[in-house]
Motif scaffolding. Structure first.
Motif, PDB file in Angstrom:
ATOM      1  N   LEU A  54       0.833  -1.211   0.000  1.00  0.00           N
ATOM      2  CA  LEU A  54       0.000   0.000   0.000  1.00  0.00           C
ATOM      3  C   LEU A  54       0.864   1.256   0.000  1.00  0.00           C
ATOM      4  O   LEU A  54       0.413   2.326  -0.384  1.00  0.00           O
ATOM      5  N   ARG A  81      -1.406  -6.789  -5.436  1.00  0.00           N
ATOM      6  CA  ARG A  81      -2.411  -6.612  -4.376  1.00  0.00           C
ATOM      7  C   ARG A  81      -3.701  -7.342  -4.728  1.00  0.00           C
ATOM      8  O   ARG A  81      -4.330  -7.976  -3.901  1.00  0.00           O
ATOM      9  N   PHE A  87      -7.167  -8.117   1.816  1.00  0.00           N
ATOM     10  CA  PHE A  87      -7.104  -7.156   2.927  1.00  0.00           C
ATOM     11  C   PHE A  87      -8.364  -7.232   3.780  1.00  0.00           C
ATOM     12  O   PHE A  87      -9.484  -7.302   3.240  1.00  0.00           O
TER      13      PHE A  87
ATOM     14  N   ARG B 322      -8.168   1.053  -4.413  1.00  0.00           N
ATOM     15  CA  ARG B 322      -6.750   0.934  -4.813  1.00  0.00           C
ATOM     16  C   ARG B 322      -6.105  -0.230  -4.054  1.00  0.00           C
ATOM     17  O   ARG B 322      -5.362  -1.010  -4.616  1.00  0.00           O
ATOM     18  N   ALA B 323      -6.426  -0.361  -2.750  1.00  0.00           N
ATOM     19  CA  ALA B 323      -5.852  -1.454  -1.964  1.00  0.00           C
ATOM     20  C   ALA B 323      -6.300  -2.805  -2.510  1.00  0.00           C
ATOM     21  O   ALA B 323      -5.550  -3.773  -2.478  1.00  0.00           O
ATOM     22  N   PRO B 402      -3.254   4.165  -1.998  1.00  0.00           N
ATOM     23  CA  PRO B 402      -3.972   2.998  -1.454  1.00  0.00           C
ATOM     24  C   PRO B 402      -3.879   2.919   0.067  1.00  0.00           C
ATOM     25  O   PRO B 402      -4.770   2.375   0.713  1.00  0.00           O
ATOM     26  N   ALA B 403      -2.807   3.489   0.641  1.00  0.00           N
ATOM     27  CA  ALA B 403      -2.666   3.441   2.108  1.00  0.00           C
ATOM     28  C   ALA B 403      -3.779   4.221   2.811  1.00  0.00           C
ATOM     29  O   ALA B 403      -3.986   4.058   4.019  1.00  0.00           O
TER      30      ALA B 403
END
Lengths: 239, 409
Positions: A54, A81, A87, B322-323, B402-403
């Motif tokens: 990320l 990812r 996630f 995005r992640a 993305p973070a």
């Protein structure tokens, strides 16, 4: 599976520099269930962000599934990812305007699967988390535990090599937290590598391995265990 | 394509998108109809008149009192002689009113002397001498122009009306109207009020009449007559290419040298006459173009504002996407698609509105029916405008890291 060596990450804001990770080293093997613990500001989330591609790091090397990911471009990082990492976020991060089915569908669309395959995967993932009948529901119509299970389904639908969970039970009550943990254990039992960031020692104990972080580095876990025991003893004495 | 989930998300927060879609719809309806009207006005203003406009100078002569016939004719001859003697002048002619000036005679012509002849057709009637063809720069399509012997004289308009000439030159448009069989040259036409006959001795390719807003402006006829009284006297002067401005500067001096006891007014190029004739059309065109520009600008702002709001509101969601594997290009595409859906929804409503507006304009103002081709062109234009407006916010969305997905704020 995951090998980090000498990773450092510094955040710069105007004249202030904050070293989030310093010479961070960690290896996680395939099939492990690793809990990463540590106090606030210890660098857990930064580790998770870097592990999940990320954000970038400043120094060190990172091999993910045998591939050096330190110099990959944005598109390649996105692809990894999407294909290899699932996630699970503390706040679930479901898209409020999309129903359960469409939420689970999000990463699959970016993967480029055809509609029929996506539908099949979504159904399978929702069955795994026990929410197959809730596909048309909006996140707001679900309990917190159910929302987190949808997030887990979303993470699993693409059949990733490993899951990164950021305080997955942080917003849940104890009953729901236990259900989610049981689900994660079940998923790990099927061979999926899981790295879970948490500050809850109880949850950390349920992982197969614990890694304690302090000031951006991995510390000796025995110190952490001892600290927990001291705290528990004090609590019992107080009670 | 992600249309379905984006559409369902938009429908759950429908107020903003709906308002922008309505804005697009109104813009499209006005855009299509206004652009159609503008195009029609431009085509109207761009019509060739049939005259050598670039090289014409015109002016009006106002005498103090009415001149006797012989004196009047002599004065006109002296003036024309002086004008023809000016350097750079090719030809000069006297006439009773100027084409495209919104003032002049409307005249009726028909194929028979029958009082109820259905061929009765209105036309602009112009008076000219033997120099008229060259002075106006008209293109003779067939037949001939008037000889000096055919030029009649009249003391005034009353005399002219009582003794109409026996020959006439007409425009192609009038010839086609009166003689659809194409046999106008050599035919006899009749003045519809006195039923006086005249032989068509020539046909000019084009000679626009007095009233540019009249649908029959292309229909005109020339009688070989000079009115002596000076009641309404104009000179038309044709110059060599490039010498119009110089002649325009000197023409008053030349004429006042012949006789200073009169007023010379409205020394103008034909371009000025054209500009005056079409000033309302030009004003309408500018107004409509301004309205179009403003509406498009407001629509751009609407789409831009909606997209910017959505990007700001969904920073966490974008970070999460995005992640989960969205590339920057996926994020850009997502917001462009969202903008496109809103624009398209507006366009669908707008097409119906445009047609409705056209029907109302046709019935209320007797305007031509909207050319359907303006609808797809208008939709395409708004799609492009919508995409351009959405592109900035979409790019900004793609820049979200993305973070952001793991940040608590």
């Amino acid at each position: 599976m995951l090998q980090m060596k000498g990773i450092s990450k510094v955040y710069r804001a105007d004249v202030v520099q904050t070293s989030a990770l310093r010479d961070f080293n960690l290896t996680v093997d395939e099939g492990e269930f690793v809990a990463v613990t540590g106090p606030s500001g210890s660098g857990k989330t930064t580790f998770l962000n870097i592990a999940g591609l990320l954000e970038a790091f400043d120094a060190g090397s990172y091999l993910l599934d045998g591939q050096d990911v330190s110099r990959l471009g944005d598109d390649a990082r996105s692809r990894i990812r999407n294909e290899k990492i699932g996630f699970i976020f503390q706040g679930f991060n479901l898209i409020a305007d999309l129903n359960v089915f469409d939420n689970v569908d999000v990463p699959l669309r970016y993967r480029g699967f055809r509609a029929a395959e996506r539908a099949q995967r979504i159904q399978r993932a929702l069955e795994l988390v026990g929410l197959a009948s809730r596909g048309k529901h909006l996140p707001s119509q679900l309990s917190g535990g159910q929302q987190q299970r949808v997030a887990i389904a979303r993470a699993l639908a693409g059949e990733p090599r490993f899951l990164l969970a950021d305080e997955p039970t942080g917003n849940l009550d104890s009953v729901m937290a236990r259900q989610v943990m049981e689900l994660l254990e079940e998923i790990n039992g099927r061979g999926t590598t899981i790295i879970m960031v948490t500050h809850d020692p109880e949850l950390a104990r349920r992982a197969r391995r614990n890694v304690h972080m302090l000031d951006g580095q991995v510390t000796d876990f025995t110190e952490f265990e001892a600290a927990i025991r001291v705290r528990e003893t004090r609590a019992a004495a107080g009670a | 394509m992600e249309i379905r989930p984006i559409l369902s998300a938009l429908l759950r927060n429908r107020t903003g998108p709906l308002l922008v879609a309505l804005q697009v719809a109104i813009t499209l309806a006005v855009l299509c109809n206004a652009a159609f009207i503008v195009q029609q006005r431009l085509a109207k203003m761009d019509r060739p008149s049939g005259y050598d406009e670039d090289n014409l100078v015109t002016l009006q002569v106002i005498n103090f009192g009415r001149l006797p016939k012989e004196a009047g004719l002599a004065a006109i001859a002296a003036d024309l002689g002086a004008l023809r003697a000016m350097p750079g002048v090719v030809a000069a002619s006297a006439t009773a009113s100027l084409p495209m000036s919104n003032a002049g005679f409307g005249w009726g012509f028909q194929r028979t002397a029958d009082a109820n002849d259905p061929t009765n057709t209105s036309a602009s009637l112009m008076l000219a001498d033997q120099y008229g063809l060259e002075a106006f720069g008209l293109q003779l399509e067939s037949g001939r122009w008037f000889t000096p012997e055919e030029i009649g004289t009249a003391a005034d308009f009353a005399e002219f009306g009582a003794t109409l000439p026996a020959t006439v030159v007409i425009s192609r448009a009038l010839a086609d109207q009166l003689f659809p069989d194409g046999k106008a040259l050599g035919a006899t036409v009749y003045d519809s009020s006195t039923r006086a006959p005249a032989t068509v001795i020539g046909i000019v390719e084009r000679a626009q009449g007095y009233f540019v807003n009249n649908p029959g402006v292309e229909r005109s006829a020339f009688y070989p007559v000079v009115i002596a009284s000076g009641e309404s006297l104009y000179y038309v002067i044709r110059t060599r290419p490039g010498e119009r401005a110089a002649v325009q500067r000197e023409v008053e001096s030349a004429l006042l040298a012949v006789d200073p006891r009169r007023i010379l007014r409205d020394v103008r190029s034909f371009g000025e006459i054209r500009a005056t004739a079409y000033q309302n059309d030009r004003a309408m065109t500018i107004t409509l173009l301004t309205v179009i520009a403003l509406l498009v600008a407001v629509t751009v702002l609407g789409v831009f504002g909606l997209m910017s709001f959505n990007v700001n509101r969904r920073r966490k969601q974008i970070g999460t996407r995005r992640a989960l594997g969205a590339r920057r290009s996926d994020v850009v595409r997502h917001f462009l698609l969202e903008g496109w859906i809103v624009t398209t929804a507006g366009a669908v409503i707008g097409v119906a509105l445009a047609v409705g507006l056209s029907v109302w304009l046709v019935s209320t103002f007797d305007l031509p029916k909207l050319d359907w081709r303006y609808l797809p062109v208008g939709v395409l234009a708004l799609w492009i405008v919508g995409q351009l407006a959405a592109y900035g916010p979409a790019r900004r969305a793609a820049g979200i890291e993305p973070a952001t997905a793991t940040r608590s704020v």
